[in-house]
Structure formats: structure tokens, C-alpha cells
Design a protein around this motif. Structure first.
Motif, PDB file in Angstrom:
ATOM      1  N   THR A  45      -7.791 -82.228 -77.801  1.00 13.09           N
ATOM      2  CA  THR A  45      -8.270 -83.122 -78.862  1.00 13.09           C
ATOM      3  C   THR A  45      -7.338 -84.317 -79.035  1.00 13.09           C
ATOM      4  O   THR A  45      -7.792 -85.461 -79.167  1.00 13.09           O
ATOM      5  N   THR A  46      -6.037 -84.054 -79.004  1.00 12.55           N
ATOM      6  CA  THR A  46      -5.055 -85.146 -79.115  1.00 12.55           C
ATOM      7  C   THR A  46      -5.187 -86.099 -77.940  1.00 12.55           C
ATOM      8  O   THR A  46      -5.203 -87.334 -78.115  1.00 12.55           O
ATOM      9  N   LEU A  47      -5.283 -85.534 -76.739  1.00 16.67           N
ATOM     10  CA  LEU A  47      -5.412 -86.366 -75.540  1.00 16.67           C
ATOM     11  C   LEU A  47      -6.704 -87.161 -75.564  1.00 16.67           C
ATOM     12  O   LEU A  47      -6.717 -88.365 -75.252  1.00 16.67           O
ATOM     13  N   GLY A  48      -7.796 -86.514 -75.953  1.00 21.86           N
ATOM     14  CA  GLY A  48      -9.092 -87.190 -75.987  1.00 21.86           C
ATOM     15  C   GLY A  48      -9.123 -88.352 -76.957  1.00 21.86           C
ATOM     16  O   GLY A  48      -9.638 -89.434 -76.641  1.00 21.86           O
ATOM     17  N   VAL A  49      -8.565 -88.149 -78.143  1.00 27.81           N
ATOM     18  CA  VAL A  49      -8.534 -89.226 -79.145  1.00 27.81           C
ATOM     19  C   VAL A  49      -7.638 -90.365 -78.671  1.00 27.81           C
ATOM     20  O   VAL A  49      -7.979 -91.549 -78.841  1.00 27.81           O
ATOM     21  N   ALA A  50      -6.505 -90.023 -78.064  1.00 28.47           N
ATOM     22  CA  ALA A  50      -5.592 -91.060 -77.558  1.00 28.47           C
ATOM     23  C   ALA A  50      -6.260 -91.895 -76.480  1.00 28.47           C
ATOM     24  O   ALA A  50      -6.144 -93.132 -76.462  1.00 28.47           O
ATOM     25  N   ILE A  51      -6.980 -91.232 -75.574  1.00 29.49           N
ATOM     26  CA  ILE A  51      -7.687 -91.958 -74.502  1.00 29.49           C
ATOM     27  C   ILE A  51      -8.787 -92.822 -75.091  1.00 29.49           C
ATOM     28  O   ILE A  51      -8.972 -93.983 -74.694  1.00 29.49           O
ATOM     29  N   ALA A  52      -9.533 -92.271 -76.054  1.00 32.19           N
ATOM     30  CA  ALA A  52     -10.625 -93.031 -76.681  1.00 32.19           C
ATOM     31  C   ALA A  52     -10.086 -94.272 -77.380  1.00 32.19           C
ATOM     32  O   ALA A  52     -10.658 -95.366 -77.279  1.00 32.19           O
ATOM     33  N   ARG A  53      -8.975 -94.113 -78.097  1.00 30.33           N
ATOM     34  CA  ARG A  53      -8.365 -95.256 -78.781  1.00 30.33           C
ATOM     35  C   ARG A  53      -7.942 -96.308 -77.771  1.00 30.33           C
ATOM     36  O   ARG A  53      -8.114 -97.514 -77.985  1.00 30.33           O
ATOM     37  N   ARG A  54      -7.386 -95.863 -76.653  1.00 30.86           N
ATOM     38  CA  ARG A  54      -6.949 -96.787 -75.611  1.00 30.86           C
ATOM     39  C   ARG A  54      -8.132 -97.518 -74.984  1.00 30.86           C
ATOM     40  O   ARG A  54      -8.057 -98.718 -74.712  1.00 30.86           O
ATOM     41  N   ILE A  55      -9.223 -96.794 -74.773  1.00 34.27           N
ATOM     42  CA  ILE A  55     -10.428 -97.402 -74.188  1.00 34.27           C
ATOM     43  C   ILE A  55     -10.927 -98.541 -75.060  1.00 34.27           C
ATOM     44  O   ILE A  55     -11.219 -99.648 -74.583  1.00 34.27           O
ATOM     45  N   PHE A  56     -11.045 -98.273 -76.374  1.00 37.88           N
ATOM     46  CA  PHE A  56     -11.542 -99.312 -77.270  1.00 37.88           C
ATOM     47  C   PHE A  56     -10.536-100.443 -77.413  1.00 37.88           C
ATOM     48  O   PHE A  56     -10.909-101.594 -77.665  1.00 37.88           O
ATOM     49  N   GLY A  57      -9.251-100.137 -77.237  1.00 40.36           N
ATOM     50  CA  GLY A  57      -8.253-101.194 -77.242  1.00 40.36           C
ATOM     51  C   GLY A  57      -8.399-102.115 -76.047  1.00 40.36           C
ATOM     52  O   GLY A  57      -8.246-103.335 -76.163  1.00 40.36           O
ATOM     53  N   ASP A 131     -18.372 -83.404 -77.898  1.00 38.22           N
ATOM     54  CA  ASP A 131     -16.985 -83.616 -78.304  1.00 38.22           C
ATOM     55  C   ASP A 131     -16.468 -84.973 -77.835  1.00 38.22           C
ATOM     56  O   ASP A 131     -15.691 -85.629 -78.532  1.00 38.22           O
ATOM     57  N   ILE A 132     -16.908 -85.388 -76.663  1.00 39.04           N
ATOM     58  CA  ILE A 132     -16.514 -86.707 -76.153  1.00 39.04           C
ATOM     59  C   ILE A 132     -17.018 -87.803 -77.090  1.00 39.04           C
ATOM     60  O   ILE A 132     -16.290 -88.747 -77.412  1.00 39.04           O
ATOM     61  N   VAL A 133     -18.269 -87.658 -77.559  1.00 33.97           N
ATOM     62  CA  VAL A 133     -18.834 -88.639 -78.480  1.00 33.97           C
ATOM     63  C   VAL A 133     -18.036 -88.678 -79.787  1.00 33.97           C
ATOM     64  O   VAL A 133     -17.732 -89.752 -80.318  1.00 33.97           O
ATOM     65  N   VAL A 134     -17.684 -87.499 -80.307  1.00 37.21           N
ATOM     66  CA  VAL A 134     -16.905 -87.448 -81.552  1.00 37.21           C
ATOM     67  C   VAL A 134     -15.548 -88.108 -81.362  1.00 37.21           C
ATOM     68  O   VAL A 134     -15.106 -88.911 -82.199  1.00 37.21           O
ATOM     69  N   MET A 135     -14.866 -87.790 -80.258  1.00 37.75           N
ATOM     70  CA  MET A 135     -13.539 -88.368 -80.026  1.00 37.75           C
ATOM     71  C   MET A 135     -13.610 -89.873 -79.809  1.00 37.75           C
ATOM     72  O   MET A 135     -12.713 -90.611 -80.226  1.00 37.75           O
ATOM     73  N   LEU A 136     -14.683 -90.349 -79.185  1.00 40.37           N
ATOM     74  CA  LEU A 136     -14.881 -91.792 -79.056  1.00 40.37           C
ATOM     75  C   LEU A 136     -15.066 -92.430 -80.433  1.00 40.37           C
ATOM     76  O   LEU A 136     -14.560 -93.529 -80.696  1.00 40.37           O
ATOM     77  N   THR A 137     -15.790 -91.737 -81.302  1.00 41.02           N
ATOM     78  CA  THR A 137     -15.987 -92.240 -82.665  1.00 41.02           C
ATOM     79  C   THR A 137     -14.658 -92.351 -83.402  1.00 41.02           C
ATOM     80  O   THR A 137     -14.380 -93.350 -84.075  1.00 41.02           O
ATOM     81  N   VAL A 138     -13.828 -91.317 -83.267  1.00 40.78           N
ATOM     82  CA  VAL A 138     -12.521 -91.329 -83.913  1.00 40.78           C
ATOM     83  C   VAL A 138     -11.645 -92.431 -83.324  1.00 40.78           C
ATOM     84  O   VAL A 138     -10.967 -93.174 -84.046  1.00 40.78           O
ATOM     85  N   GLY A 139     -11.643 -92.547 -81.987  1.00 39.57           N
ATOM     86  CA  GLY A 139     -10.848 -93.583 -81.333  1.00 39.57           C
ATOM     87  C   GLY A 139     -11.268 -94.978 -81.746  1.00 39.57           C
ATOM     88  O   GLY A 139     -10.421 -95.853 -81.975  1.00 39.57           O
ATOM     89  N   ALA A 140     -12.582 -95.202 -81.863  1.00 39.29           N
ATOM     90  CA  ALA A 140     -13.086 -96.509 -82.289  1.00 39.29           C
ATOM     91  C   ALA A 140     -12.650 -96.819 -83.717  1.00 39.29           C
ATOM     92  O   ALA A 140     -12.290 -97.958 -84.042  1.00 39.29           O
ATOM     93  N   SER A 141     -12.680 -95.804 -84.587  1.00 46.49           N
ATOM     94  CA  SER A 141     -12.263 -96.014 -85.975  1.00 46.49           C
ATOM     95  C   SER A 141     -10.774 -96.353 -86.052  1.00 46.49           C
ATOM     96  O   SER A 141     -10.368 -97.222 -86.837  1.00 46.49           O
ATOM     97  N   LEU A 142      -9.966 -95.691 -85.239  1.00 41.20           N
ATOM     98  CA  LEU A 142      -8.529 -95.983 -85.227  1.00 41.20           C
ATOM     99  C   LEU A 142      -8.271 -97.435 -84.841  1.00 41.20           C
ATOM    100  O   LEU A 142      -7.474 -98.132 -85.472  1.00 41.20           O
ATOM    101  N   ARG A 143      -8.957 -97.899 -83.797  1.00 47.06           N
ATOM    102  CA  ARG A 143      -8.772 -99.283 -83.352  1.00 47.06           C
ATOM    103  C   ARG A 143      -9.281-100.264 -84.395  1.00 47.06           C
ATOM    104  O   ARG A 143      -8.661-101.285 -84.654  1.00 47.06           O
ATOM    105  N   GLN A 144     -10.423 -99.934 -84.998  1.00 47.41           N
ATOM    106  CA  GLN A 144     -11.020-100.829 -85.984  1.00 47.41           C
ATOM    107  C   GLN A 144     -10.090-101.042 -87.181  1.00 47.41           C
ATOM    108  O   GLN A 144     -10.004-102.128 -87.735  1.00 47.41           O
ATOM    109  N   HIS A 145      -9.367 -99.993 -87.563  1.00 47.14           N
ATOM    110  CA  HIS A 145      -8.484-100.071 -88.726  1.00 47.14           C
ATOM    111  C   HIS A 145      -7.036-100.346 -88.328  1.00 47.14           C
ATOM    112  O   HIS A 145      -6.145-100.324 -89.181  1.00 47.14           O
TER     113      HIS A 145
END
Length: 210
Positions: A45-57, A131-145
Motif C-alpha cells: 500500500t505504501t509503495l502503491g501510493v508513492a508510485i501513484a503520487r509520483r505518476i501524477f507528479g 486497489d490500483i484505482v484507489v491508490m491512484l485516487t490517493v496519489g492524485a489527492s496528495l499531488r493536488q494538495h
């Protein structure tokens, strides 16, 4: 971090994920293998969110153009696509509910050791489309804020806590849990279609909520 943390965490573990956690507490070494499973879930979960945040970055202006109206249009289209896919998945699960069979790997978990349990926790998060969709959602929110990975700790902790519920029940109600867990495992295995539909509905509500 503007997220409904608990419902997202529930969605992360709804389906084969929670079934795997229940199966592991019915093995010969429930505590050891369950702890290894939880470690895998936490790491994935930590890795997935980190990757998702990086993708949106990296996508940056492509995903979030400068114009607010463009951002609104993109988000609306993305929401409609996600809701459409989830509806299709839910309908498919309902139509095939009489013939659906549990994944064969779930049965093999009865003989799992700590390493196998860890890898199951890792892959069941990183390879599950919902789960990938959820982690992408979390990653996008992190970048947005403009938030760092630390801001996702409540979400990660909630996901691990939900994954740990079968083990916590086992530790609190030893004898009762030993009798009840096999029946719970059987019900979840034979009604996996209902669990999957519930997960889709939860996520649809989260997507459409303001």
C-alpha cells in the motif's frame, strides 16, 4: 488530505483480500503467517501510493491543466469512466454469481508459510485493479494538495487495520474464533461475488460524493 479515509480503506480490502486474511487465521500457524501478510499489505500500500503520487507528479499539467474549467472537465470524464467500469464489474459479478468460483490460490493459502503470506499480501494489493484505482485516487489527492507521503499514513494504517481484523478477532476470541473462522472463510469464498459487488458500490458512492 481531502479523502474519506475509512471507506477507501474498506474498498482496498473488500473481495479476495479480506478472504485471504480470514484463510490465514485458519492455518496451523495463524499469528506468524497473518503478521507476514499484514507486513506485505502495508509495504504494498505504501509503495502503491508513492508510485501513484509520483505518476501524477510526472504527468503534471497533462492531468491537471492550468484552467480550472479544464480540470473540472477532466475530473468529470474520469469519474464517469470509473463509475462505468465499476458498474460493468458489478453487473458481471451478479450475472455470473451461480458459476463464479474462488481463485485456486486461496485454497493453497492453507499451507502458506510466512514468506508465502508476505508475497500474497504484497501481490493482492499491487495486482488488484480495484486497489490500483484507489491508490491512484490517493496519489492524485496528495499531488493536488501538495502533500507528501506522510499525509497518506492514516489511509495506509486504516487499510492495514482492516486487513488485521480477522487476526484481532482470533486473538480476542481464541476458541470461538477457531470454530467460527472456518465457517466465515467458507461463506466469503462461496459469496465472493457479493463481496465484490459491495466493494464496487462503495467505491461508486465515494467517486460520486462531493
Amino acid at each position: 488530505m481531502d479523502l474519506q479515509i475509512l471507506p477507501l480503506a474498506i474498498t482496498m480490502m473488500a473481495g479476495p483480500q479480506i478472504v485471504a486474511a480470514v484463510v490465514l487465521v485458519t492455518t496451523a500457524r495463524p499469528v506468524r503467517v497473518s503478521l507476514a501478510f499484514l507486513l506485505g499489505v502495508a509495504f504494498a500500500t505504501t509503495l502503491g501510493v508513492a508510485i501513484a503520487r509520483r505518476i501524477f507528479g510526472l504527468l503534471g499539467s497533462v492531468v491537471a491543466p492550468g484552467s480550472p474549467s479544464d480540470r473540472g472537465a477532466f475530473e468529470t470524464v474520469l469519474q464517469l469512466v470509473l463509475v462505468g467500469l465499476l458498474v460493468v464489474v458489478a453487473v458481471k459479478n451478479y450475472v455470473k454469481r451461480e458459476t463464479v468460483e474462488p481463485p485456486k490460490w486461496l485454497g493453497s493459502l492453507m499451507r502458506a508459510g510466512p514468506y508465502r503470506a508476505f508475497m500474497t499480501g504484497l501481490l493482492i494489493i499491487l495486482a488488484m485493479p480495484s486497489d490500483i484505482v484507489v491508490m491512484l485516487t490517493v496519489g492524485a489527492s496528495l499531488r493536488q494538495h501538495g502533500a507528501g507521503l506522510v499525509s497518506a499514513v492514516p489511509f495506509i494504517a486504516a487499510t492495514v487495520l482492516i486487513a488485521a481484523l480477522p487476526l484481532l478477532v482470533y486473538l480476542l476470541f481464541r476458541k470461538r474464533a477457531r470454530r467460527a473462522m472456518p465457517r466465515v472463510r467458507e461463506w466469503l469464498t462461496t459469496h465472493s461475488w457479493a463481496v465484490n459487488i459491495a466493494a464496487c458500490l462503495i467505491f461508486i458512492v465515494l467517486i460520486l460524493s462531493p
